[in-house]
Design a protein around this motif. Structure first.
Motif, PDB file in Angstrom:
ATOM      1  N   GLU A 373      83.078 -45.381   0.076  1.00 54.72           N
ATOM      2  CA  GLU A 373      82.194 -46.354   0.832  1.00 54.72           C
ATOM      3  C   GLU A 373      82.977 -47.543   1.148  1.00 54.72           C
ATOM      4  N   ASN A 376      85.573 -46.951   3.409  1.00 60.91           N
ATOM      5  CA  ASN A 376      85.114 -46.841   4.818  1.00 60.91           C
ATOM      6  C   ASN A 376      84.806 -48.135   5.394  1.00 60.91           C
ATOM      7  N   ARG A 411      85.604 -44.512  12.555  1.00 62.64           N
ATOM      8  CA  ARG A 411      85.632 -45.672  11.721  1.00 62.64           C
ATOM      9  C   ARG A 411      84.341 -46.138  11.588  1.00 62.64           C
ATOM     10  N   ALA A 414      81.681 -43.284  10.060  1.00 62.44           N
ATOM     11  CA  ALA A 414      81.697 -43.001   8.539  1.00 62.44           C
ATOM     12  C   ALA A 414      80.991 -43.861   7.792  1.00 62.44           C
ATOM     13  N   VAL A 415      80.654 -45.207   8.452  1.00 67.37           N
ATOM     14  CA  VAL A 415      79.932 -46.268   7.785  1.00 67.37           C
ATOM     15  C   VAL A 415      78.578 -45.949   7.666  1.00 67.37           C
TER      16      VAL A 415
END
Length: 766
Positions: A373, A376, A411, A414-415
């Motif tokens: 995490e 990310n 990007r 993914a968060v």
């Protein structure tokens, strides 16, 4: 030393004394000082020699001597050479005591104190019948002994030698350690060695020391004997393998009583004690053996648990069944030494290890997830930095401005859904940084506007603002987009301030109008009436400050109109209240008139109104019959001298209940309770059926809602009871045919209890 002509010399500064416990201390007669240590002035040559070397002599609690080195902290039971040399060097060579010379009228060349001590010792040894008189005569004013025989007491150079001789005397005299000092004196006082110690206190101390040493020697001999006997007894018991750790003394005695070691002591308590000690050793050995077996079984059980397919959340009941069904556990005898508690402890330890492994695995997964995490978030921050470098993110940028351009980026996706900071939080952090950078530029702009005395108004345009900023060297290099953003914020602030000023002005106007309205309201000469007009009131308030403060005539009239409107509303409220009270009075009057008409009473509040003839009472015959029954009961009780028992007025008509055969029977307690329950059920039913509830019911002071008429009637008022009573009375009248009663009025049931009637009361038709 003695003074001239026999006068006593001055005493020493230090004197020896003893406290209440017998401990010796030293007292300075000049300075009044006391101390435990012996002063140097009183030290003997031996004591001075021993004080100059490191070894010191001590005595244990058992009376045994030992020596300790104060420098090296070493201890020794044997006398050290340094200590022995100090004793040898400090002892002067023995020499014969000089014969004492006595001169008539002269003085002795020896101190009087030792002579006195010797006289006391001799007196103590010889007794009163062997003492030689020491008469003292005065010659030429001086005192001296009249006669002193030559001393035959043994002399020793040191105190230790005298003490050793005295102890040898005690041992030779076979003095027992449990003797008293008086017994010892009688046994040894005639021996010359008794006076080896001059001081009686020293003799007694030596006697006590001797007693301690003898007791220690006896104890050591007894200990040695017991030690040897214990060894032999243990060897004898070990030669009998039939004696186990659980064998009792009464079982083992017949087995070993023929042994020689058994007969070596005559004390049976001692034999039993030695046997118990041997049994304790066997028990300890057995416990150690069981502990080894148990430890081996526990280790094997741990290996079995590791081979089983157990989870961290497996319960004990399930695991216990699995362990009991295991072949290795059932086939090995050593597992029988394990209790259920031992198996539970091993299971708990195994589960804890499984939980620890499980938690470690989860922690590794959590750490891996947190690392992923964080990576990310770092990639998303890099995306935001790219947008910032491209000019898409700056101060004042909204999230919806950049969302379309990043929602398809991996990007950003993914968060999404991660714990911690969201993409929106990271975006606002970046915008906040831009805002902080913008504040520095904004301060430069504020300085330029202040220096040029340029004020931004709602009518100021962006081109005018940019021209002012371009004219100054401090702001001519700022980007136009930044200046445009600053201008928009300044213009927004100006518009907001203008709106606030407008609201403040309106609030001020309202306060002025309220102040003028208050003054108009409190005018008293003449007061303002609902019919007053503004033209008539205006001259009265024209000179007031509140009137002058309001510039608009419309606002002044508005204040007056509000006062008049409020006065009219008050008048209307007062009229409504009067009408309401009038209605209440009329309603109460009608209710009271209706109640009086139902109860057969004429209307009392309006005597001028013609009263109607009361209608015939349908229950007059019942009341007369009840009164006749009471009179008959009273006469009957008066003849016997007994008073009738108290009766309930409600149950006067229910003393007898007609049965299905036509014969009456006495009502019982259960019948009365049943009737009460029926009446209560009827009352609740009618109360629920009344839409107005019970708030309009009147209380006639009877104390409850069951009474039909609290004063005029003795019967119950429930409709069902009334019907039964009427039917019963009609049947009785038909049978008797004698009593004439007025016609019965048919009662109509109302759907609910009317206001003014009690619960269950019947309303008669007029």
């Amino acid at each position: 030393m003695n003074g001239v002509n026999g006068a006593m010399g001055p005493p020493g500064l230090w004197q020896e004394a003893r406290n209440n416990d017998g401990r010796v201390y030293y007292y300075n007669t000049q300075t009044k000082e006391t101390q435990w240590n012996k002063p140097p002035e009183l030290l003997t040559p031996v004591e001075r020699a021993l004080a100059n070397q490191p070894w010191k002599e001590y005595t244990t609690a058992e009376g045994r001597k030992y020596w300790n080195n104060t420098e090296t902290k070493a201890s020794s039971w044997e006398i050290p050479e340094a200590y022995k040399n100090a004793l040898t060097q400090s002892q002067p060579p023995a020499r014969p005591a000089p014969a004492q010379q006595f001169v008539a009228g002269g003085t002795s060349s020896f101190p009087s104190y030792p002579q006195q001590r010797e006289r006391e010792d001799y007196s103590e040894r010889a007794g009163p019948d062997r003492q030689i008189g020491y008469g003292q005569s005065e010659v030429n004013g001086s005192r001296g002994p009249a006669f002193q025989p030559q001393s035959t007491d043994p002399e020793y150079s040191t105190f230790e030698e005298g003490e050793a001789a005295f102890i040898k005397l005690l041992r030779r005299s076979n003095v027992q350690p449990d003797w008293t000092w008086e017994q010892t004196m009688r046994a040894t006082i005639k021996d010359p060695q008794y006076r080896a110690l001059k001081d009686p206190k020293d003799r007694k101390a030596a006697f006590e020391k001797y007693g301690v040493e003898v007791r220690l020697q006896e104890k050591d001999r007894a200990k040695e004997r017991i030690t040897k006997l214990r060894t032999d007894f243990g060897t004898m018991l070990r030669s009998h393998p039939e004696i186990k750790h659980y064998t009792r003394w009464k079982t083992a005695r017949p087995i070993i009583e023929g042994e020689t070691i058994f007969r070596s002591t005559n004390d049976d308590t001692e034999r039993r004690q030695l046997f118990e000690e041997y049994i304790i050793e066997l028990k300890k050995a057995n416990v150690e053996r069981e502990a080894v077996t148990r430890k081996s079984a526990m280790d094997e059980l741990v290996n079995i648990l590791k081979g089983l397919d157990l989870e961290p959340y497996t319960r004990w009941a399930t695991a216990h069944e699995i362990i009991q069904a295991n072949d290795r556990f059932q086939g090995d005898e050593k597992f029988k030494t394990l209790s259920k508690s031992d198996i539970l402890t091993a299971f708990e330890n195994h589960i804890k290890s499984l939980e620890r492994t499980f938690n470690d695995e989860r922690q590794r997964e959590k750490t891996t997830k947190a690392r992923r995490e964080r990576q990310n978030r770092d990639r998303f921050l890099a995306l935001l930095q790219e947008l910032k470098a491209g000019g898409k993110i700056k101060a004042g940028t909204k999230w919806m401005d950049i969302l379309p351009s990043i929602e398809a980026d991996s990007r950003y996706t993914a968060v999404l859904g991660q714990a911690g900071s969201t993409p929106l939080d990271l975006f606002w952090d970046l915008v906040e940084e831009e805002e902080r950078a913008l504040r520095l530029v904004r301060n430069e702009v504020y300085d330029v506007l202040e220096d040029k005395r340029y004020e931004i108004t709602p009518k100021t345009t962006l081109s005018e603002f940019l021209d002012v900023m371009a004219a100054d060297r401090r702001t001519n290099s700022i980007a136009q987009d930044t200046l445009s953003l600053i201008f928009d914020r300044l213009l927004e602030k100006v518009l907001r301030r203008t709106e606030e000023d407008k609201h403040a002005s309106e609030r001020h106007q309202r306060r002025l109008v309220d102040a003028l309205r208050s003054r108009i309201k409190h005018l008293d000469n003449p007061p303002v009436m609902p019919s007053s007009s503004w033209e008539s009131v205006r001259p009265q308030v024209a000179h007031l400050e509140e009137f002058i403060a309001i510039e608009s005539e419309d606002l002044r009239r508005q204040a007056f109109d509000k006062v008049v409107r409020r006065l009219k509303e008050k008048e209307e409220d007062a009229e409504k209240e009067r009408d309401k009270k009038r209605d209440y009075r009329d309603r109460d009057r009608d209710r009271e008139r209706e109640r009086d008409s139902r109860n057969g009473h004429p209307t009392r509040k309006h005597p001028a109104r013609a009263s109607r003839t009361p209608e015939p009472d349908a229950y007059e015959a019942d009341r007369r019959k009840a009164m006749a029954d009471r009179e008959r009961q009273y006469r009957k009780s008066s003849t016997t001298g007994l008073s009738p028992p108290p009766r309930d007025r409600e149950r006067d008509h229910h003393e007898r209940i007609p049965s299905k055969h036509g014969e009456g029977r006495l009502s019982t307690h259960y019948d009365r309770e049943r009737r009460d329950r029926e009446d209560e059920r009827e009352r609740l039913y009618r109360t629920r059926g009344d839409p107005r509830g019970s708030r309009d019911e009147l209380d006639y002071g009877s104390g409850g809602g069951r009474r039909r008429r609290g004063v005029d009637s003795d019967g119950e008022s429930a409709v069902s009871v009334s019907r039964k009573r009427m039917r019963r009375d009609r049947d009785e009248r038909e049978k008797r045919g004698k009593t004439k009663t007025p016609p019965v009025v048919i009662v109509k049931e109302e759907p609910a209890v009317h206001s003014g009637s009690e619960e269950g009361e019947m309303v008669e038709d007029e």
